[in-house]
Design a protein around this motif. Structure first.
Motif, PDB file in Angstrom:
ATOM      1  N   GLU A   1      62.564  38.283  63.720  1.00 25.69           N
ATOM      2  CA  GLU A   1      62.483  38.280  62.257  1.00 25.69           C
ATOM      3  C   GLU A   1      61.845  37.000  61.705  1.00 25.69           C
ATOM      4  O   GLU A   1      61.016  37.068  60.790  1.00 25.69           O
ATOM      5  CB  GLU A   1      63.873  38.481  61.640  1.00 25.69           C
ATOM      6  CG  GLU A   1      64.416  39.893  61.761  1.00 25.69           C
ATOM      7  CD  GLU A   1      65.186  40.135  63.052  1.00 25.69           C
ATOM      8  OE1 GLU A   1      65.827  41.189  63.158  1.00 25.69           O
ATOM      9  OE2 GLU A   1      65.137  39.266  63.946  1.00 25.69           O
TER      10      GLU A   1
ATOM     11  N   HIS B   1      58.268  37.039  61.803  1.00 25.29           N
ATOM     12  CA  HIS B   1      57.776  37.978  60.789  1.00 25.29           C
ATOM     13  C   HIS B   1      57.793  37.358  59.395  1.00 25.29           C
ATOM     14  O   HIS B   1      57.081  37.829  58.503  1.00 25.29           O
ATOM     15  CB  HIS B   1      58.635  39.240  60.758  1.00 25.29           C
ATOM     16  CG  HIS B   1      58.373  40.191  61.895  1.00 25.29           C
ATOM     17  ND1 HIS B   1      57.139  40.388  62.445  1.00 25.29           N
ATOM     18  CD2 HIS B   1      59.220  41.015  62.572  1.00 25.29           C
ATOM     19  CE1 HIS B   1      57.206  41.282  63.416  1.00 25.29           C
ATOM     20  NE2 HIS B   1      58.456  41.677  63.525  1.00 25.29           N
TER      21      HIS B   1
ATOM     22  N   THR C   1      67.031  36.967  60.021  1.00 22.15           N
ATOM     23  CA  THR C   1      67.733  38.166  60.487  1.00 22.15           C
ATOM     24  C   THR C   1      68.735  38.582  59.412  1.00 22.15           C
ATOM     25  O   THR C   1      69.627  37.808  59.064  1.00 22.15           O
ATOM     26  CB  THR C   1      68.466  37.872  61.811  1.00 22.15           C
ATOM     27  OG1 THR C   1      67.510  37.473  62.790  1.00 22.15           O
ATOM     28  CG2 THR C   1      69.233  39.090  62.301  1.00 22.15           C
TER      29      THR C   1
ATOM     30  N   PHE D   1      67.310  36.874  53.140  1.00 27.41           N
ATOM     31  CA  PHE D   1      66.275  37.786  53.622  1.00 27.41           C
ATOM     32  C   PHE D   1      65.379  38.239  52.473  1.00 27.41           C
ATOM     33  O   PHE D   1      64.145  38.222  52.574  1.00 27.41           O
ATOM     34  CB  PHE D   1      66.938  38.978  54.314  1.00 27.41           C
ATOM     35  CG  PHE D   1      66.085  40.201  54.476  1.00 27.41           C
ATOM     36  CD1 PHE D   1      65.084  40.246  55.434  1.00 27.41           C
ATOM     37  CD2 PHE D   1      66.292  41.329  53.682  1.00 27.41           C
ATOM     38  CE1 PHE D   1      64.299  41.388  55.588  1.00 27.41           C
ATOM     39  CE2 PHE D   1      65.519  42.463  53.831  1.00 27.41           C
ATOM     40  CZ  PHE D   1      64.513  42.493  54.781  1.00 27.41           C
TER      41      PHE D   1
ATOM     42  N   GLY E   1      65.411  42.713  67.454  1.00 27.82           N
ATOM     43  CA  GLY E   1      65.805  42.571  66.062  1.00 27.82           C
ATOM     44  C   GLY E   1      67.156  43.210  65.796  1.00 27.82           C
ATOM     45  O   GLY E   1      68.157  42.882  66.437  1.00 27.82           O
TER      46      GLY E   1
END
Length: 252
Positions: free
Chosen positions: A135, A138, A142, A233, A111
Motif C-alpha cells: 500500500e 501505491h 494500509t 488512508f 495487501g
C-alpha cells in the motif's frame, strides 16, 4: 453462497467448513460481493452446531491479492473509505468469531490478503508463498487489519512491513510470526483442513472460551486502529502519488 457472480463457496466435511474465495480472474481480490459473501458465510457457520472450525482458502492462482484496485479506483473517495471499513469489519469478525479460523495460503497473500490471513487464528502457507503490504508504494497507508498484524509481530516490525521495503517468503513470514505452519506448495489446504479437524474434535466450550479469552487482548483497540488507519488512508488517497496509482487501475 451465490449471486450473479459466485465469489465465495462453502463446503462442509468432518466438522469443518471450507470457505473458498472464487475470483480467480482477479486473483481473489476483494470487491463488495466477495467481502459480503465471506461475512455471510462466517456468520452462518458460527451458528451451525455441526461445524467446529473453519478454513479460509483461495482458488488458484493464490490466496488473496487484497482490495480489487480496479473496483475501488472507480469509487468516490468516501465510498472507497466505506468499502475499506467493511473489509476491516470482516477482519474483526474473524477475530471475534466463536469458532477458530485457519487460513490456507498458496502463492500470495498481498495487501488486504495479508491482513485477512493474519486476522485468522492459524495461518498455513505453501513454501513459495509471498507476503507483502504494497500500500505505501501505491501511495497510502494500509487501511485496515494492522492490529492483527501487530498482535503477531509487534509494532516495530508491523511498521517495517507496512513500509514494504521487501516481500517475505513463507519461511521468513513464519520466523516473525505471520505464518504458523509451512508446508510444500499445493498442500496448504490439506494441512489447514487437518489442523481444523483437530480443533473441531476438541471440546467445543473450551475452544470457544480460549478464543474469546485471547481475542479480548489480541483485538484490543482493533476498531479504533481501523478507524484511524482508514482516515489516514483517505487523506493519502487525495495526494498526487495515490491518485496516479488509482488512475492507472481505472484505465485497465
Amino acid at each position: 453462497m451465490s449471486n450473479e457472480e459466485t465469489t465465495v463457496s462453502v463446503e462442509k466435511r468432518n466438522g469443518v467448513a471450507i470457505i473458498t474465495l472464487q475470483r480467480s480472474a482477479r486473483r481473489n481480490s476483494m470487491d463488495r460481493s466477495l467481502v459480503d459473501g465471506v461475512k455471510a458465510a462466517l456468520l452462518e457457520l458460527d451458528r451451525n452446531d455441526d461445524v467446529g472450525a473453519v478454513v479460509l482458502a483461495g482458488t488458484a492462482p493464490g490466496f488473496c491479492a487484497g482490495s480489487d484496485l480496479k473496483f475501488i479506483s472507480r469509487l468516490e473517495l468516501e465510498a472507497m473509505g466505506r468499502f475499506e471499513q467493511e473489509c476491516g469489519d470482516l477482519g474483526r469478525l474473524i477475530g471475534y468469531l466463536a469458532k477458530p479460523v485457519v487460513a490456507a495460503v498458496e502463492k500470495f497473500a498481498i495487501g488486504g490478503g495479508l491482513t485477512l490471513a493474519t486476522s485468522c487464528d492459524v495461518v498455513v502457507a505453501g513454501r513459495s508463498s509471498v507476503f507483502s503490504l504494497p500500500e505505501v508504494p501505491h501511495g497510502w497507508l494500509t487501511p485496515w487489519g494492522i492490529r492483527s498484524l501487530v498482535a503477531r509481530v509487534g509494532l516495530v516490525k508491523a511498521r517495517l512491513l507496512c513500509f514494504c521495503l521487501e516481500a517475505l517468503n513463507s519461511e521468513d513470514a513464519r520466523a516473525i510470526g505471520i505464518v504458523d505452519y509451512c508446508c510444500e506448495d499445493g498442500e496448504a489446504l490439506t494441512r489447514a483442513i487437518a489442523i481444523a479437524e483437530k480443533l473441531a474434535q476438541l471440546p467445543r466450550p473450551a475452544v470457544r472460551a480460549t478464543k474469546r479469552f485471547f481475542s479480548n487482548y489480541l483485538m484490543e483497540d482493533a476498531e479504533a486502529m481501523d478507524f484511524e488507519a482508514n482516515r489516514l488512508f483517505l487523506e493519502n488517497c487525495r495526494e498526487t502519488s495515490a491518485q496516479a496509482t488509482l488512475e492507472k487501475f481505472r484505465q485497465r
